[in-house]
Scaffold this motif. Structure first.
Motif, PDB file in Angstrom:
ATOM      1  N   ASP A  89      -8.013  -6.891   7.725  1.00 15.31           N
ATOM      2  CA  ASP A  89      -9.097  -7.762   7.279  1.00 15.31           C
ATOM      3  C   ASP A  89      -8.483  -8.936   6.515  1.00 15.31           C
ATOM      4  O   ASP A  89      -7.943  -8.759   5.423  1.00 15.31           O
ATOM      5  CB  ASP A  89     -10.051  -6.976   6.384  1.00 15.31           C
ATOM      6  CG  ASP A  89     -11.232  -7.793   5.886  1.00 15.31           C
ATOM      7  OD1 ASP A  89     -11.222  -9.036   6.015  1.00 15.31           O
ATOM      8  OD2 ASP A  89     -12.166  -7.175   5.330  1.00 15.31           O
ATOM      9  N   LYS A  90      -8.583 -10.132   7.065  1.00 20.26           N
ATOM     10  CA  LYS A  90      -7.939 -11.305   6.462  1.00 20.26           C
ATOM     11  C   LYS A  90      -8.527 -11.700   5.112  1.00 20.26           C
ATOM     12  O   LYS A  90      -7.945 -12.509   4.397  1.00 20.26           O
ATOM     13  CB  LYS A  90      -8.007 -12.496   7.422  1.00 20.26           C
ATOM     14  CG  LYS A  90      -7.167 -12.302   8.657  1.00 20.26           C
ATOM     15  CD  LYS A  90      -7.216 -13.509   9.552  1.00 20.26           C
ATOM     16  CE  LYS A  90      -6.336 -13.265  10.771  1.00 20.26           C
ATOM     17  NZ  LYS A  90      -6.169 -14.445  11.581  1.00 20.26           N
ATOM     18  N   THR A  91      -9.667 -11.133   4.756  1.00 19.00           N
ATOM     19  CA  THR A  91     -10.278 -11.456   3.473  1.00 19.00           C
ATOM     20  C   THR A  91     -10.045 -10.379   2.418  1.00 19.00           C
ATOM     21  O   THR A  91     -10.511 -10.501   1.296  1.00 19.00           O
ATOM     22  CB  THR A  91     -11.806 -11.668   3.631  1.00 19.00           C
ATOM     23  OG1 THR A  91     -12.402 -10.427   4.025  1.00 19.00           O
ATOM     24  CG2 THR A  91     -12.100 -12.746   4.659  1.00 19.00           C
ATOM     25  N   ASP A  92      -9.333  -9.325   2.775  1.00 15.69           N
ATOM     26  CA  ASP A  92      -9.123  -8.186   1.891  1.00 15.69           C
ATOM     27  C   ASP A  92      -7.630  -8.059   1.589  1.00 15.69           C
ATOM     28  O   ASP A  92      -6.861  -7.524   2.392  1.00 15.69           O
ATOM     29  CB  ASP A  92      -9.648  -6.911   2.570  1.00 15.69           C
ATOM     30  CG  ASP A  92      -9.675  -5.716   1.645  1.00 15.69           C
ATOM     31  OD1 ASP A  92      -9.693  -5.898   0.414  1.00 15.69           O
ATOM     32  OD2 ASP A  92      -9.688  -4.577   2.170  1.00 15.69           O
ATOM     33  N   LYS A  93      -7.219  -8.571   0.429  1.00 13.73           N
ATOM     34  CA  LYS A  93      -5.804  -8.552   0.063  1.00 13.73           C
ATOM     35  C   LYS A  93      -5.664  -8.378  -1.441  1.00 13.73           C
ATOM     36  O   LYS A  93      -6.590  -8.602  -2.199  1.00 13.73           O
ATOM     37  CB  LYS A  93      -5.118  -9.868   0.469  1.00 13.73           C
ATOM     38  CG  LYS A  93      -5.149 -10.147   1.949  1.00 13.73           C
ATOM     39  CD  LYS A  93      -4.529 -11.501   2.253  1.00 13.73           C
ATOM     40  CE  LYS A  93      -4.745 -11.881   3.682  1.00 13.73           C
ATOM     41  NZ  LYS A  93      -3.564 -11.787   4.504  1.00 13.73           N
ATOM     42  N   PHE A  94      -4.469  -8.036  -1.841  1.00 18.16           N
ATOM     43  CA  PHE A  94      -4.122  -7.947  -3.258  1.00 18.16           C
ATOM     44  C   PHE A  94      -3.575  -9.281  -3.743  1.00 18.16           C
ATOM     45  O   PHE A  94      -2.953 -10.012  -2.984  1.00 18.16           O
ATOM     46  CB  PHE A  94      -3.006  -6.914  -3.491  1.00 18.16           C
ATOM     47  CG  PHE A  94      -3.404  -5.499  -3.289  1.00 18.16           C
ATOM     48  CD1 PHE A  94      -4.168  -4.835  -4.235  1.00 18.16           C
ATOM     49  CD2 PHE A  94      -2.983  -4.810  -2.163  1.00 18.16           C
ATOM     50  CE1 PHE A  94      -4.509  -3.504  -4.052  1.00 18.16           C
ATOM     51  CE2 PHE A  94      -3.326  -3.485  -1.974  1.00 18.16           C
ATOM     52  CZ  PHE A  94      -4.091  -2.830  -2.915  1.00 18.16           C
ATOM     53  N   PHE A  95      -3.762  -9.553  -5.038  1.00 18.54           N
ATOM     54  CA  PHE A  95      -3.016 -10.597  -5.716  1.00 18.54           C
ATOM     55  C   PHE A  95      -1.846  -9.913  -6.412  1.00 18.54           C
ATOM     56  O   PHE A  95      -2.044  -8.917  -7.109  1.00 18.54           O
ATOM     57  CB  PHE A  95      -3.855 -11.302  -6.791  1.00 18.54           C
ATOM     58  CG  PHE A  95      -4.741 -12.379  -6.266  1.00 18.54           C
ATOM     59  CD1 PHE A  95      -4.226 -13.634  -5.970  1.00 18.54           C
ATOM     60  CD2 PHE A  95      -6.087 -12.151  -6.070  1.00 18.54           C
ATOM     61  CE1 PHE A  95      -5.038 -14.635  -5.491  1.00 18.54           C
ATOM     62  CE2 PHE A  95      -6.910 -13.141  -5.590  1.00 18.54           C
ATOM     63  CZ  PHE A  95      -6.392 -14.384  -5.297  1.00 18.54           C
ATOM     64  N   ALA A 153      -2.825   1.015   1.425  1.00 15.38           N
ATOM     65  CA  ALA A 153      -3.865   1.204   2.438  1.00 15.38           C
ATOM     66  C   ALA A 153      -5.111   1.903   1.892  1.00 15.38           C
ATOM     67  O   ALA A 153      -6.178   1.802   2.489  1.00 15.38           O
ATOM     68  CB  ALA A 153      -3.302   1.980   3.620  1.00 15.38           C
ATOM     69  N   LYS A 154      -4.987   2.570   0.763  1.00 17.35           N
ATOM     70  CA  LYS A 154      -6.155   3.206   0.145  1.00 17.35           C
ATOM     71  C   LYS A 154      -7.127   2.159  -0.396  1.00 17.35           C
ATOM     72  O   LYS A 154      -8.303   2.451  -0.591  1.00 17.35           O
ATOM     73  CB  LYS A 154      -5.724   4.125  -0.995  1.00 17.35           C
ATOM     74  CG  LYS A 154      -5.028   5.379  -0.553  1.00 17.35           C
ATOM     75  CD  LYS A 154      -4.645   6.213  -1.764  1.00 17.35           C
ATOM     76  CE  LYS A 154      -3.884   7.448  -1.352  1.00 17.35           C
ATOM     77  NZ  LYS A 154      -3.498   8.261  -2.522  1.00 17.35           N
ATOM     78  N   TYR A 155      -6.621   0.953  -0.673  1.00 21.07           N
ATOM     79  CA  TYR A 155      -7.429  -0.053  -1.350  1.00 21.07           C
ATOM     80  C   TYR A 155      -7.647  -1.328  -0.543  1.00 21.07           C
ATOM     81  O   TYR A 155      -8.550  -2.104  -0.853  1.00 21.07           O
ATOM     82  CB  TYR A 155      -6.783  -0.410  -2.696  1.00 21.07           C
ATOM     83  CG  TYR A 155      -6.581   0.799  -3.560  1.00 21.07           C
ATOM     84  CD1 TYR A 155      -7.646   1.356  -4.257  1.00 21.07           C
ATOM     85  CD2 TYR A 155      -5.340   1.406  -3.666  1.00 21.07           C
ATOM     86  CE1 TYR A 155      -7.476   2.477  -5.039  1.00 21.07           C
ATOM     87  CE2 TYR A 155      -5.162   2.539  -4.450  1.00 21.07           C
ATOM     88  CZ  TYR A 155      -6.236   3.070  -5.133  1.00 21.07           C
ATOM     89  OH  TYR A 155      -6.066   4.195  -5.896  1.00 21.07           O
ATOM     90  N   VAL A 156      -6.818  -1.569   0.442  1.00 22.62           N
ATOM     91  CA  VAL A 156      -6.896  -2.814   1.208  1.00 22.62           C
ATOM     92  C   VAL A 156      -6.809  -2.499   2.696  1.00 22.62           C
ATOM     93  O   VAL A 156      -6.006  -1.667   3.116  1.00 22.62           O
ATOM     94  CB  VAL A 156      -5.757  -3.781   0.803  1.00 22.62           C
ATOM     95  CG1 VAL A 156      -5.607  -4.912   1.795  1.00 22.62           C
ATOM     96  CG2 VAL A 156      -5.991  -4.341  -0.578  1.00 22.62           C
ATOM     97  N   ASP A 157      -7.638  -3.187   3.468  1.00 20.10           N
ATOM     98  CA  ASP A 157      -7.564  -3.102   4.922  1.00 20.10           C
ATOM     99  C   ASP A 157      -6.665  -4.236   5.392  1.00 20.10           C
ATOM    100  O   ASP A 157      -7.068  -5.394   5.392  1.00 20.10           O
ATOM    101  CB  ASP A 157      -8.955  -3.219   5.527  1.00 20.10           C
ATOM    102  CG  ASP A 157      -8.953  -3.219   7.045  1.00 20.10           C
ATOM    103  OD1 ASP A 157      -7.868  -3.130   7.667  1.00 20.10           O
ATOM    104  OD2 ASP A 157     -10.056  -3.331   7.611  1.00 20.10           O
ATOM    105  N   LYS A 158      -5.444  -3.911   5.770  1.00 21.17           N
ATOM    106  CA  LYS A 158      -4.482  -4.960   6.120  1.00 21.17           C
ATOM    107  C   LYS A 158      -4.899  -5.756   7.361  1.00 21.17           C
ATOM    108  O   LYS A 158      -4.334  -6.801   7.644  1.00 21.17           O
ATOM    109  CB  LYS A 158      -3.078  -4.391   6.285  1.00 21.17           C
ATOM    110  CG  LYS A 158      -2.837  -3.595   7.527  1.00 21.17           C
ATOM    111  CD  LYS A 158      -1.377  -3.180   7.581  1.00 21.17           C
ATOM    112  CE  LYS A 158      -1.010  -2.589   8.914  1.00 21.17           C
ATOM    113  NZ  LYS A 158       0.418  -2.310   9.009  1.00 21.17           N
ATOM    114  N   GLY A 199       2.116 -10.479   4.276  1.00 21.80           N
ATOM    115  CA  GLY A 199       0.892 -11.259   4.076  1.00 21.80           C
ATOM    116  C   GLY A 199      -0.371 -10.542   4.512  1.00 21.80           C
ATOM    117  O   GLY A 199      -1.470 -11.012   4.223  1.00 21.80           O
ATOM    118  N   SER A 200      -0.249  -9.433   5.185  1.00 18.78           N
ATOM    119  CA  SER A 200      -1.429  -8.628   5.518  1.00 18.78           C
ATOM    120  C   SER A 200      -1.924  -7.858   4.301  1.00 18.78           C
ATOM    121  O   SER A 200      -3.079  -7.443   4.250  1.00 18.78           O
ATOM    122  CB  SER A 200      -1.103  -7.639   6.635  1.00 18.78           C
ATOM    123  OG  SER A 200      -0.818  -8.316   7.835  1.00 18.78           O
TER     124      SER A 200
END
Length: 125
Positions: free
Chosen positions: A20-26, A13-18, A53-54
């Protein structure tokens, strides 16, 4: 298990807004398409979270698959396709005493990934 899961999700959560559908990790790893991705997804479910998937894109990056294409002409001469073997074949020195240490395996995986991406970016002759 729940405590570690909560620490992991807090870190994500420090790096990705779960939300936001465009903000995810690979998920990037070596042979992760066949094992790690499914294992991690199942771990989320075991902890009551069906929203894996979030956090992560569905299509992870498997460096072993990338290396397969890169080493296509040499594959038949290799004894196996383990991380160590692939790294050595690509000219990366390997400290056998550190194999299977998570941070060292990440280093080797990154090194292979870096070489392949450098090769891909070379202009055609």
């Amino acid at each position: 298990m729940q405590e570690v899961y909560q620490l992991f999700v807090t870190m994500l959560a420090k790096y990705v807004d779960k939300y936001d559908k465009t903000d995810k990790f690979f998920l990037i790893g070596y042979n992760n398409a066949a094992f790690d991705n499914a294992f991690l997804r199942a771990w989320f479910v075991q902890n009551g979270d069906s929203y894996f998937g979030s956090w992560f894109w569905a299509n992870g990056i498997d460096v072993m698959v990338m290396a397969t294409e890169y080493l296509l002409d040499r594959r038949q001469k290799m004894i196996d396709f383990k991380l160590k073997t692939v790294a050595l074949e690509m000219g990366i020195p390997v400290d056998e005493g550190r194999l299977h240490d998570a941070s060292y395996d990440i280093y080797l995986t990154w090194s292979i990934y870096h070489i392949i991406n450098h090769y891909r970016k070379k202009p055609a002759a």
